[in-house]
Design a protein around this motif. Sequence first.
Motif, PDB file in Angstrom:
ATOM      1  N   ARG A 283       0.837  -1.213   0.000  1.00 41.22           N
ATOM      2  CA  ARG A 283       0.000   0.000   0.000  1.00 41.22           C
ATOM      3  C   ARG A 283       0.865   1.253   0.000  1.00 41.22           C
ATOM      4  NH1 ARG A 283      -3.186  -3.198   3.540  1.00 41.22           N
ATOM      5  NH2 ARG A 283      -2.130  -2.293   5.357  1.00 41.22           N
ATOM      6  N   GLU A 284       1.927   1.239   0.807  1.00 40.83           N
ATOM      7  CA  GLU A 284       2.813   2.398   0.872  1.00 40.83           C
ATOM      8  C   GLU A 284       3.514   2.634  -0.460  1.00 40.83           C
ATOM      9  OE1 GLU A 284       5.421   2.749   4.207  1.00 40.83           O
ATOM     10  OE2 GLU A 284       4.084   1.634   5.534  1.00 40.83           O
ATOM     11  N   ILE A 285       3.932   1.564  -1.110  1.00 40.82           N
ATOM     12  CA  ILE A 285       4.612   1.687  -2.400  1.00 40.82           C
ATOM     13  C   ILE A 285       3.657   2.253  -3.452  1.00 40.82           C
ATOM     14  CG2 ILE A 285       5.669   0.374  -4.287  1.00 40.82           C
ATOM     15  CD1 ILE A 285       6.727  -1.554  -2.116  1.00 40.82           C
ATOM     16  N   LYS A 286       2.403   1.782  -3.466  1.00 40.02           N
ATOM     17  CA  LYS A 286       1.425   2.281  -4.427  1.00 40.02           C
ATOM     18  C   LYS A 286       1.166   3.765  -4.223  1.00 40.02           C
ATOM     19  CE  LYS A 286      -1.194  -1.964  -5.381  1.00 40.02           C
ATOM     20  NZ  LYS A 286      -2.483  -2.664  -5.199  1.00 40.02           N
ATOM     21  N   ASN A 287       1.131   4.203  -2.967  1.00 41.21           N
ATOM     22  CA  ASN A 287       0.912   5.620  -2.690  1.00 41.21           C
ATOM     23  C   ASN A 287       2.110   6.468  -3.112  1.00 41.21           C
ATOM     24  OD1 ASN A 287      -1.623   5.179  -1.585  1.00 41.21           O
ATOM     25  ND2 ASN A 287      -0.834   4.906   0.494  1.00 41.21           N
ATOM     26  N   ALA A 288       3.308   5.932  -2.901  1.00 44.64           N
ATOM     27  CA  ALA A 288       4.525   6.690  -3.212  1.00 44.64           C
ATOM     28  C   ALA A 288       4.857   6.683  -4.698  1.00 44.64           C
ATOM     29  CB  ALA A 288       5.703   6.136  -2.417  1.00 44.64           C
ATOM     30  N   PHE A 289       4.499   5.579  -5.361  1.00 40.66           N
ATOM     31  CA  PHE A 289       4.847   5.429  -6.793  1.00 40.66           C
ATOM     32  C   PHE A 289       3.626   5.006  -7.593  1.00 40.66           C
ATOM     33  CE2 PHE A 289       8.583   4.380  -4.208  1.00 40.66           C
ATOM     34  CZ  PHE A 289       9.493   5.328  -4.677  1.00 40.66           C
TER      35      PHE A 289
ATOM     36  N   GLY B 178       1.217   4.197 -10.537  1.00 40.83           N
ATOM     37  CA  GLY B 178       1.527   3.715 -11.879  1.00 40.83           C
ATOM     38  C   GLY B 178       2.422   2.500 -11.893  1.00 40.83           C
ATOM     39  N   LEU B 179       2.946   2.111 -10.732  1.00 39.90           N
ATOM     40  CA  LEU B 179       3.801   0.930 -10.662  1.00 39.90           C
ATOM     41  C   LEU B 179       2.972  -0.312 -10.962  1.00 39.90           C
ATOM     42  CD1 LEU B 179       6.780   0.341  -9.937  1.00 39.90           C
ATOM     43  CD2 LEU B 179       6.025  -0.153  -7.614  1.00 39.90           C
ATOM     44  N   THR B 180       3.469  -1.141 -11.865  1.00 37.81           N
ATOM     45  CA  THR B 180       2.661  -2.263 -12.357  1.00 37.81           C
ATOM     46  C   THR B 180       2.523  -3.403 -11.355  1.00 37.81           C
ATOM     47  OG1 THR B 180       4.626  -3.147 -13.425  1.00 37.81           O
ATOM     48  CG2 THR B 180       3.161  -1.800 -14.777  1.00 37.81           C
ATOM     49  N   ASN B 181       3.522  -3.636 -10.536  1.00 43.57           N
ATOM     50  CA  ASN B 181       3.466  -4.761  -9.607  1.00 43.57           C
ATOM     51  C   ASN B 181       4.112  -4.382  -8.285  1.00 43.57           C
ATOM     52  OD1 ASN B 181       3.563  -7.256  -8.275  1.00 43.57           O
ATOM     53  ND2 ASN B 181       3.601  -8.356 -10.212  1.00 43.57           N
ATOM     54  N   ALA B 182       3.376  -3.601  -7.513  1.00 40.70           N
ATOM     55  CA  ALA B 182       3.904  -3.116  -6.238  1.00 40.70           C
ATOM     56  C   ALA B 182       4.140  -4.260  -5.261  1.00 40.70           C
ATOM     57  CB  ALA B 182       2.938  -2.098  -5.627  1.00 40.70           C
ATOM     58  N   ARG B 183       3.359  -5.325  -5.387  1.00 40.01           N
ATOM     59  CA  ARG B 183       3.533  -6.451  -4.460  1.00 40.01           C
ATOM     60  C   ARG B 183       4.890  -7.107  -4.666  1.00 40.01           C
ATOM     61  NH1 ARG B 183       0.374  -9.267  -1.115  1.00 40.01           N
ATOM     62  NH2 ARG B 183       0.906 -11.421  -0.641  1.00 40.01           N
ATOM     63  N   TRP B 184       5.295  -7.260  -5.921  1.00 48.85           N
ATOM     64  CA  TRP B 184       6.596  -7.875  -6.193  1.00 48.85           C
ATOM     65  C   TRP B 184       7.719  -6.992  -5.672  1.00 48.85           C
ATOM     66  CZ3 TRP B 184      11.218  -7.362  -8.834  1.00 48.85           C
ATOM     67  CH2 TRP B 184      11.924  -8.546  -9.048  1.00 48.85           C
ATOM     68  N   VAL B 185       7.585  -5.673  -5.831  1.00 47.78           N
ATOM     69  CA  VAL B 185       8.588  -4.740  -5.305  1.00 47.78           C
ATOM     70  C   VAL B 185       8.637  -4.840  -3.778  1.00 47.78           C
ATOM     71  CG1 VAL B 185       9.217  -2.300  -5.068  1.00 47.78           C
ATOM     72  CG2 VAL B 185       8.377  -3.164  -7.253  1.00 47.78           C
ATOM     73  N   ALA B 186       7.472  -4.964  -3.142  1.00 47.53           N
ATOM     74  CA  ALA B 186       7.430  -5.105  -1.690  1.00 47.53           C
ATOM     75  C   ALA B 186       8.183  -6.355  -1.238  1.00 47.53           C
ATOM     76  CB  ALA B 186       5.977  -5.156  -1.206  1.00 47.53           C
TER      77      ALA B 186
ATOM     78  N   ALA C  86      16.799   2.043  -5.674  1.00 46.22           N
ATOM     79  CA  ALA C  86      15.846   2.662  -6.599  1.00 46.22           C
ATOM     80  C   ALA C  86      14.759   3.427  -5.854  1.00 46.22           C
ATOM     81  CB  ALA C  86      15.216   1.595  -7.491  1.00 46.22           C
ATOM     82  N   VAL C  87      14.390   2.941  -4.671  1.00 42.52           N
ATOM     83  CA  VAL C  87      13.401   3.640  -3.857  1.00 42.52           C
ATOM     84  C   VAL C  87      14.006   4.895  -3.244  1.00 42.52           C
ATOM     85  CG1 VAL C  87      12.006   3.495  -1.767  1.00 42.52           C
ATOM     86  CG2 VAL C  87      12.045   1.572  -3.364  1.00 42.52           C
ATOM     87  N   ARG C  88      15.205   4.776  -2.709  1.00 43.35           N
ATOM     88  CA  ARG C  88      15.843   5.895  -2.009  1.00 43.35           C
ATOM     89  C   ARG C  88      16.175   7.064  -2.923  1.00 43.35           C
ATOM     90  NH1 ARG C  88      19.994   2.551   2.009  1.00 43.35           N
ATOM     91  NH2 ARG C  88      18.438   2.112   3.650  1.00 43.35           N
ATOM     92  N   ASN C  89      16.645   6.770  -4.139  1.00 40.22           N
ATOM     93  CA  ASN C  89      17.054   7.865  -5.030  1.00 40.22           C
ATOM     94  C   ASN C  89      15.955   8.316  -5.989  1.00 40.22           C
ATOM     95  OD1 ASN C  89      16.988   5.939  -7.072  1.00 40.22           O
ATOM     96  ND2 ASN C  89      19.218   5.697  -7.195  1.00 40.22           N
ATOM     97  N   GLY C  90      14.756   7.744  -5.845  1.00 37.94           N
ATOM     98  CA  GLY C  90      13.632   8.160  -6.683  1.00 37.94           C
ATOM     99  C   GLY C  90      13.602   7.522  -8.057  1.00 37.94           C
ATOM    100  N   GLU C  91      14.564   6.642  -8.348  1.00 29.57           N
ATOM    101  CA  GLU C  91      14.618   6.010  -9.661  1.00 29.57           C
ATOM    102  C   GLU C  91      13.372   5.184  -9.935  1.00 29.57           C
ATOM    103  OE1 GLU C  91      17.419   2.838 -12.164  1.00 29.57           O
ATOM    104  OE2 GLU C  91      17.868   3.300 -10.059  1.00 29.57           O
TER     105      GLU C  91
END
Length: 271
Positions: free
Chosen positions: A216-222, A224-232, A245-250
């Motif tokens: 949920r936090e990743i979806k709010n911060a980014f 348009g991300l296609t698969n926030a669960r996988w990133v989590a 990639a999260v820290r530098n905004g990439e």
Amino acid sequence: MAAQDNCANCPVHHIDNLKKLGVEMGSWDFVLALAGNPNTGKSTVFNALTGLRQHTGNWPGKTVTRAEGGFVYNAQRFKIVDLPGTYSLLSTSTDEEIARNFILFGKPDVTVIVVDATRIERNLNLVLQILEITDRAVICLNLIDEARRYKLTINDRLLSRDLGVPVVPCAARSGEGMPDLLKRIYEVATREYVCKPHRITSGNRHLNQAIDSLEREIKNAFPGLTNARWVALRLLEGDPRMIQAVRNGELHSLANPKQIDSAEIAENNTR
């Protein structure tokens, strides 16, 4: 010239409704990613679909070669991007990072996973990782002729049922199975075939809660991300590349590839 003549005479060249475009492409209707372990015949599949002529260059900021080509099937224009051969998407090498980022952030309409029919177990690691990222995939079970030579019997229908995506036995060198592969690619791209890919789940309630919360936090911060669960999942596993990639905004740029790829797309549309 001889190699091109041989290609023109091979059976796969005469597949109904297939027109090889090579690099002679303008705009396209669908983008395909071609993934797989090294030595699975991925390049043979690529050439069977597009012809021997292809556009090659380096991935942006990388020295890894990028090959692109195209074809027309059922009046639809497909661009195909041949990803570096890799055994995993866990980003321990440049090749793995490129393949992972294109599938996750490049948003291909279909990911075609080339699997060696004689070494299915070895190839399934990559297959399962890709199916965690995308729900639009087709498995090209290549080298099926070699599997028969070794007297291996593969139940492709059962494998397709268990993985939740189409599985097509092929021998790209001779063209066997390629019409079925094209048909499945077309069906998945146009959503006539709805994939329900196998996903690994955890029986640990606390872990699932942590994944849901971080997702949920990743979806709010980014957005348009296609698969926030996988990133989590990658963040919880301590993936240093994803953390960076999260820290530098990439991750924002990766989540919105159209913003950063517009110049490249314009260049491709003029070829």
